[in-house]
Enzyme design. Structure first.
Site, short mmCIF file in Angstrom:
data_model
loop_
_atom_site.label_atom_id
_atom_site.label_comp_id
_atom_site.label_asym_id
_atom_site.label_seq_id
_atom_site.Cartn_x
_atom_site.Cartn_y
_atom_site.Cartn_z
N LEU A 186 39.20 43.70 35.61
CA LEU A 186 40.60 43.63 34.31
C LEU A 186 41.52 41.60 34.79
O LEU A 186 40.70 41.24 35.38
CB LEU A 186 41.60 44.51 34.41
CG LEU A 186 40.33 46.13 34.70
CD1 LEU A 186 41.38 47.21 35.53
CD2 LEU A 186 40.87 46.05 33.15
N TYR A 192 47.78 43.94 39.73
CA TYR A 192 46.50 44.03 38.44
C TYR A 192 45.47 44.06 38.92
O TYR A 192 45.25 43.95 40.24
CB TYR A 192 46.93 42.84 37.28
CG TYR A 192 47.25 41.30 38.27
CD1 TYR A 192 46.39 41.07 38.42
CD2 TYR A 192 48.64 40.84 37.99
CE1 TYR A 192 46.87 39.73 39.41
CE2 TYR A 192 49.06 39.97 38.91
CZ TYR A 192 48.37 39.27 39.35
OH TYR A 192 48.08 37.96 40.09
N CYS A 193 44.12 44.07 38.09
CA CYS A 193 42.75 43.98 38.82
C CYS A 193 42.75 45.19 40.16
O CYS A 193 42.37 44.31 40.45
CB CYS A 193 42.11 42.80 38.46
SG CYS A 193 40.09 42.84 38.45
N PRO A 194 43.07 46.11 39.63
CA PRO A 194 43.31 46.91 40.75
C PRO A 194 41.65 47.46 41.72
O PRO A 194 40.59 47.24 40.69
CB PRO A 194 43.66 48.34 41.01
CG PRO A 194 43.69 48.74 39.52
CD PRO A 194 43.78 47.02 39.03
N LYS A 252 49.96 44.03 47.58
CA LYS A 252 49.09 43.12 47.50
C LYS A 252 49.44 41.38 46.72
O LYS A 252 49.85 41.11 46.26
CB LYS A 252 48.18 43.16 46.04
CG LYS A 252 46.93 42.65 45.30
CD LYS A 252 46.36 43.36 44.54
CE LYS A 252 44.97 43.00 44.07
NZ LYS A 252 44.67 43.55 42.58
#
Length: 281
Positions: free
Chosen positions: A93, A148-150, A161
């Protein structure tokens, strides 16, 4: 049992450093580069290659993001904030690139022996742990919900993160890629992605699941380690660790044989972007 990061031990490591020159090129070139290196390293004709790259403000969307119902409005929002927008040729993502984000790619060959997907992820995780071992902070690899973009290989310190790892595989080549938020505000980057999803989705039910963003779960290494860190500081750490794993570490660029290969892969990436979002950036 063999240590997972033995994958980092190579007779020769070629390093392509685009941590400065990348600031003056489109991020599309980086995705064309990694595809090129996958093919050339995968062939066994060139040694394992590490590449470092930094680009100016760009939001890199995953293919899944292009299915958002109001994508055009989301892209307009990002451009108004000063970001270029591209779509990468792989899963995942949206992520943020800017002058405080260092991207590292490790490209291995599977010609002699297959590389399990987790082994690739673990190698990058071990590399990052070695790079920052002197700070005595535990760097975990687990999904950070709200980022975001996990993914299961989100890298974090105390639950915040600062990096995400992905992989790309082409023609017996494996590219393990990481984005490291070195400095700047991790939560501000996440807030930008949150606003993009809000504008692109507008609360509608969608076929795909998109992150419910919680910007405060994201940070940068400078914030987490309470120190001033530059891209070049981190590059030095990266090269020192890589050199300790290598019989011969040398800097290089694309070979004469790789240059036409790059043109081909780069054109594919550009064409995909034209089809999906029109003219990129």
């Amino acid at each position: 049992m063999k240590k997972t990061y033995d994958l980092l031990v190579q007779e020769r490591w070629r390093v392509i450093d685009q941590s400065v020159s990348g600031l003056y090129t489109s991020a599309l070139q980086s995705f064309g580069m990694d595809d090129t290196l996958c093919a050339s390293v995968g062939s066994g004709d060139v040694p394992a290659t590490a590449r470092a790259w930094v680009h100016q403000q760009t939001i890199v969307l995953g293919i899944q993001d292009t299915k958002l119902p109001y994508l055009d409005e989301g892209i307009t929002l990002l451009k108004e904030k000063g970001y270029g927008v591209i779509v990468r040729n792989s899963g995942g993502l949206a992520v943020v690139l800017d002058e405080g984000v260092l991207n590292l790619s490790l490209i291995f060959s599977e010609v002699k022996k297959g590389i399990d997907i987790n082994r690739g992820y673990d190698a990058m995780w071990e590399l990052v742990k070695d790079m920052f071992a002197d700070y005595n902070q535990e760097i975990e690899a687990r999904e950070i919900v709200g980022s975001y973009c996990p993914g299961s290989y989100d890298l974090s310190i105390n639950g915040q993160k600062f990096a995400g790892i992905s992989q790309r595989r082409i023609r017996k080549g494996v590219a393990v890629q990481i984005y490291l938020c070195v400095n700047g505000s991790g939560s501000q980057r996440a807030e930008t992605i949150k606003q993009f999803y809000e504008q692109s989705k507008k609360g509608e039910e969608t076929k795909y699941v998109y992150p419910q963003m919680v910007p405060t779960v994201m940070s940068s290494l400078a914030e987490l380690l309470h120190t001033d860190l530059t891209i070049q500081d981190v590059m030095l750490r990266f090269l020192k660790v890589l050199q300790s794993k290598s019989g011969h570490l040398f800097t290089g660029s694309l070979s004469a044989e790789e240059i036409p290969l790059f043109q081909s892969y780069y054109e594919r990436v550009v064409e995909r972007n034209r089809k999906v979002i029109g003219t990129p950036l």
